[in-house]
Design an enzyme around this catalytic site. Structure first.
Site, PDB file in Angstrom:
ATOM      1  N   ALA A 286       4.521   6.321  10.425  1.00 37.21           N
ATOM      2  CA  ALA A 286       3.275   5.580  10.373  1.00 37.21           C
ATOM      3  C   ALA A 286       2.129   6.433   9.870  1.00 37.21           C
ATOM      4  O   ALA A 286       1.296   5.987   9.093  1.00 37.21           O
ATOM      5  CB  ALA A 286       2.941   5.036  11.766  1.00 37.21           C
ATOM      6  N   ILE A 288       2.053   9.720   8.395  1.00 37.90           N
ATOM      7  CA  ILE A 288       2.051  10.634   7.249  1.00 37.90           C
ATOM      8  C   ILE A 288       1.872   9.832   5.963  1.00 37.90           C
ATOM      9  O   ILE A 288       2.698   8.989   5.633  1.00 37.90           O
ATOM     10  CB  ILE A 288       3.342  11.471   7.211  1.00 37.90           C
ATOM     11  N   GLU A 290       2.648   9.596   2.938  1.00 33.59           N
ATOM     12  CA  GLU A 290       3.509  10.227   1.925  1.00 33.59           C
ATOM     13  C   GLU A 290       3.276   9.678   0.521  1.00 33.59           C
ATOM     14  O   GLU A 290       3.432  10.372  -0.454  1.00 33.59           O
ATOM     15  CB  GLU A 290       4.989  10.101   2.332  1.00 33.59           C
ATOM     16  N   ASP A 332     -24.548  16.086 -30.037  1.00 32.97           N
ATOM     17  CA  ASP A 332     -24.947  16.371 -31.412  1.00 32.97           C
ATOM     18  C   ASP A 332     -25.598  15.137 -31.982  1.00 32.97           C
ATOM     19  O   ASP A 332     -25.347  14.033 -31.519  1.00 32.97           O
ATOM     20  CB  ASP A 332     -23.696  16.652 -32.263  1.00 32.97           C
ATOM     21  N   ASN A 689       5.147  -0.186   5.657  1.00 32.09           N
ATOM     22  CA  ASN A 689       4.634   0.783   4.679  1.00 32.09           C
ATOM     23  C   ASN A 689       5.101   0.453   3.272  1.00 32.09           C
ATOM     24  O   ASN A 689       4.372   0.601   2.308  1.00 32.09           O
ATOM     25  CB  ASN A 689       5.081   2.194   5.057  1.00 32.09           C
TER      26      ASN A 689
END
Ligand code: ADP
Ligand code: MG
Length: 855
Positions: A286, A288, A290, A332, A689
């Protein structure tokens, strides 16, 4: 010509021998020969180290620590008889690996495509005419023209040298440019640095002009021999990627410690080791983030492709981020703010006959195929005028000869050629900026005043003015510049118009609104520069113009004090550019600076964003840039800044979304564990996830720009990626997600009295609150209800897709069984929907309050 030539002592052969060896001549190769040779010798390219293979990318995915935690979890599940759980965990691990691989491969190919876009060009003589071709198409025997700023495109035996200086540090390590010389006699054993009649691939022309015969190309060149030993250069990571990696690492370590603690406390409290292990794994899964770093990489890479579509090729990935916080754009004038389409519109001369001679002879522009003019627009404009007015014909332009020259450079602002006359005398023609030229001419005071008045009149009309002069002398020596360019007879002034670009005006307007300061830097006369700056609306708020000479006079303190007032720098030399960049940076500003010449390289490197010119830029200046404009257009820089801001916003939104989702999961699991509830199994968290971290996170990453991106000031680069307040909001959103999820569990578990129903309701509620949070995060300031749906519909598509995936798990009986869930009825769904929508209402209220308190 064959490719078996063993004896490559090009440097100790005579030019006749070289012509013979290469079967070529002064007119260059015929098309037929070119084609034959391309087959024998291949492309003139250094083979690059292979980019990562798909397999290597795939294996990389398994370097992740999290993956191994999951694999161990799968093994333990299998061992304890939970075969389906084990299979699902493995399935998710593999799916994650595949998704990660696809993303990374996509990012790699986007970067690869960009590399090809930046490929260099070269000027060659073939079948008697000058052509501009991609450097990769050069074959041995081609005649190549070199001038200051070029990268040498092949190994060349030089046949013409005009003060030609080449910097060969890539090959010899010696950074001082070498003056080339055709007259040397060389031993076979001469080292590369001593081969003064050769020019080598990968070295840079810093001064002068020259011609050479391509003797070796591609991997046969000296550089090719070195390149064979080169290994792949690692991909640069951006400051943001580094910062996110850090956040990710800190979170990972923190979570693992917490997970270990919970595991220990649970065991001591008498709970089952197996249960506690899986709670600890759920928590790690839950918390980390990743996927975070991968998502950011793909957002950056896709942002780069979008920028390329808009004409800005990013050469270094960190530039994508820096662009978003750019505050000062130094540009320029010629070609960037103006069209670089010069037309001679006025001529003042007493001796027009000689002036026309000077215009034609003191000129490097060439007639290419189909009477096309190749060269510097300032010079092609002169030839164009001569041809249009029938003062010269094409034949005489083509057959011009010269017997000596001192090339133009932006420091001297003039150029000189000498032509040997029938009587043996040299006729010397000089042209250049009037202020540099007049002191070299022998003039009466009243004549001088008149010329200066004339010059002022022309510059006020935004004309670029060139002065011409000549003298006859007994000899010509390019080495003694001061003597050669003195005692000249004034010939006249030529004025040419170079209209401002249409888009530049609108871009200036955008800069004003977006809090960007645009500054013009030019080698041109102050009058010309001012006229154009006014036309473009650059001189608001009483900003002033300063010339290079005035800048030189200023003490550092005075300059730093005046800095913010100065809107135009005229008649500057390249070294002034570095000074301007440094002064702004000292004030803590992020500076973009354009440049096209060899001498601009230091300023381009010093700037936070060095901007090279794709069309007129020299190879050297492009090499020193972070970004190259394919159209040399100022408006493109502003567009790139807009893209940079959009990309930063999107990364910010994405990371915010991912972290708040993770926070929600962690808080829910922590509270449930303390309460002694079995809230969710690892596979539930893994699934959520998968459903939320992919589609909605990516959709947030590719969101179109919000309506106000260019209506707010630049982001302060000193502010951290997330302020304390923002961290607070992330946690609060996570907290609300957890509360809603736990509420769903409590209703199922206690009101309906089914633990499995509690888990099912919590499972769906957690996923749905996250999806609604994504919708809320579509804008960090404005309400979602004010966002134009038509342009911003990708996120909604992702929302629908993810919702469908989530619902399929609870609606399809087999999946439901695999995930150990209970069936839901209408009432259950109603409760879940209500809880999930509360999430969106909460975020919108949060934004509403933030807007009201104006922070
Ligand atoms: P910029 O590109 O910033 O407009 P340059 O450095 O190219 O300025 O030119 C500066 C000045 O040098 C011009 O105003 C012009 O008077 C002179 N100049 C430009 N090109 C040439 C050239 N090819 N030969 C001689 N003089 C030149
Ligand atoms: Mg120029």
């Amino acid at each position: 010509m064959n490719n078996q030539i063993e004896n490559k002592d090009w440097h100790c052969k005579s030019i006749e021998e070289i012509w013979a060896d290469c079967e070529s001549n002064k007119d260059g190769l015929e098309q037929q020969q070119v084609e034959e040779r391309r087959i024998i010798f291949g492309e003139n390219k250094l083979l690059e180290a292979k980019s990562k293979t798909i397999l290597a990318i795939l294996l990389d995915q398994f370097k992740d620590f999290m993956i191994w935690v999951l694999i161990i979890a799968a093994l333990i599940s299998w061992w304890t008889g939970e075969h389906i759980d084990a299979a699902i965990i493995l399935f998710v691990v593999i799916l994650n690996g595949i998704l990660g691989t696809i993303q990374e491969a996509k990012a790699e190919s986007a970067l690869e495509a960009l590399k090809n876009m930046a490929a260099p060009f070269a000027r060659v003589i073939r079948a008697g005419t000058m052509q501009r071709i991609p450097a990769a198409e050069i074959v041995p025997g081609d005649i190549i023209a070199l001038e200051a700023g070029d990268s040498v495109p092949a190994d060349l035996r030089l046949i013409e040298c005009a003060s030609l200086k080449i910097e060969e540090s890539a090959l010899t390590g010696e950074s001082v440019p070498v003056e080339k010389n055709l007259a040397v006699k060389l031993e076979r054993s001469a080292v590369l640095g001593d081969r003064l009649n050769m020019a080598f691939t990968g070295s840079n022309v810093t001064y002068g002009r020259g011609m050479g015969i391509a003797v070796d190309t591609g991997m046969n060149t000296q550089m090719g021999k070195i390149a064979q030993q080169l290994t792949q250069t690692p991909q640069e990571t951006t400051p943001l990627q580094k910062k996110l990696n850090q956040i990710s690492n800190v979170l990972s370590v923190g979570v693992l410690i917490i997970a270990a603690l919970i595991f220990a406390v649970g065991i001591l409290g008498g709970r089952e080791a197996y249960d506690m292990f899986f709670i600890a794994v759920s928590l790690s899964v839950a918390a980390i983030p990743e996927g975070m770093v991968a998502v950011v990489t793909i957002v950056l890479a896709m942002g780069m492709s979008r920028m390329a579509d808009r004409g800005a090729i990013i050469r270094r990935l960190p530039a994508v981020e820096t662009l978003g916080s750019t505050q000062i754009i130094c540009s320029d004038k010629t070609g960037t703010l103006t069209q670089n389409k010069m037309t001679v519109t006025s001529i003042h001369s007493e001796n027009t006959e000689l002036l026309y001679q000077a215009m034609g002879f003191c000129n490097d522009a060439q007639l290419g195929a189909e009477s096309q003019l190749i060269g510097d627009p300032t010079e092609t404009a002169l030839i164009d005028y001569l041809l249009k007015e029938k003062l010269w014909d094409e034949g005489s332009i083509k057959s011009r000869q010269r017997d000596g020259e001192i090339p133009f450079d932006s420091e001297r602002k003039r150029s000189t050629v000498a032509i040997k006359q029938a009587d043996g005398m040299f006729r010397v023609f000089v042209k250049g900026a009037p202020d540099q030229m007049l002191s070299l001419c022998e003039l009466q005071d009243n004549a001088l005043t008149e010329i200066l008045q004339q010059n002022d009149k022309m510059t006020e009309q935004a004309l670029r003015v060139l002065a011409f002069a000549y003298k006859d002398s007994l000899d010509f020596n390019a080495a003694s510049v001061t003597e050669t360019e003195s005692g000249l007879n004034f010939l006249g002034l030529v004025g040419m118009i170079d209209p401002p670009r249409d888009e530049a005006k609108a871009a200036m307007e955008t800069c004003q609104i977006a809090g960007l300061t645009a500054i013009m830097i030019t080698g041109d006369h102050k009058g010309t520069a001012l006229a154009i700056a006014k036309d473009l609306g650059m001189l608001r708020d009483d900003r002033i113009a300063v010339s290079g000479a005035e800048l030189e006079e200023m003490k550092e303190e005075e300059f730093e004090q005046k800095l913010t007032q100065i809107g135009v720098y005229a008649r500057v030399a390249p070294e002034h550019k570095s000074r301007i960049v440094r002064a702004w940076q000292k004030r803590g500003k992020i500076v973009a600076m354009t440049g096209d010449g060899v001498n601009d390289a230091p300023a381009l490197k010093a700037a936070d964003i060095g901007v090279g010119m794709g069309i007129t830029g020299t190879d050297v200046s492009k090499g020193a840039s972070d970004m190259v404009l394919t159209d040399d257009n100022f408006a493109t820089i502003v567009a790139a800044v807009e893209e940079g801001r959009r990309i930063f916003d999107n990364i910010h939104k994405t990371v915010r979304f991912l972290l708040s989702s993770n926070a929600g999961e962690v808080i829910a699991i922590l509270v449930a564990t303390i309460a002694g509830w079995n809230l969710l199994a690892p596979i539930h968290i893994l699934w959520i996830n998968l459903v939320t971290d992919t589609f909605p996170a990516l959709a947030l990453g590719v969101e179109p720009a919000e309506a106000d991106v260019m209506r707010r000031p630049p982001r302060d680069s000193k502010i951290p990626f997330f302020t304390k307040k923002e961290w607070g909001r992330i946690l609060v959103v996570g907290l609300v997600e957890a509360i809603l999820t736990l509420a769903a569990f409590v209703i199922g578990n206690f009101y309906y009295e089914s633990a499995s129903l509690g888990t099912t309701m919590a499972f769906v509620t957690l996923a749905m609150t996250q999806l609604f949070a994504a919708i809320g995060f579509q804008s960090e300031r404005s309400s979602v209800f004010t966002i134009k749906f038509k342009e911003h519909n990708k996120l909604w598509l992702a929302f629908l897709l993810s919702t469908a995936l989530q619902l399929s798990v609870v609606l399809v009986p087999t999946l439901r069984d695999i995930f150990k869930l209970s069936p839901l009825n209408i009432a259950h769904f109603g409760i879940i929907a209500l809880l999930a929508v509360l999430m969106l209402i909460f975020i919108e209220t949060q934004k509403f309050v933030a807007r009201r308190t104006a922070d």
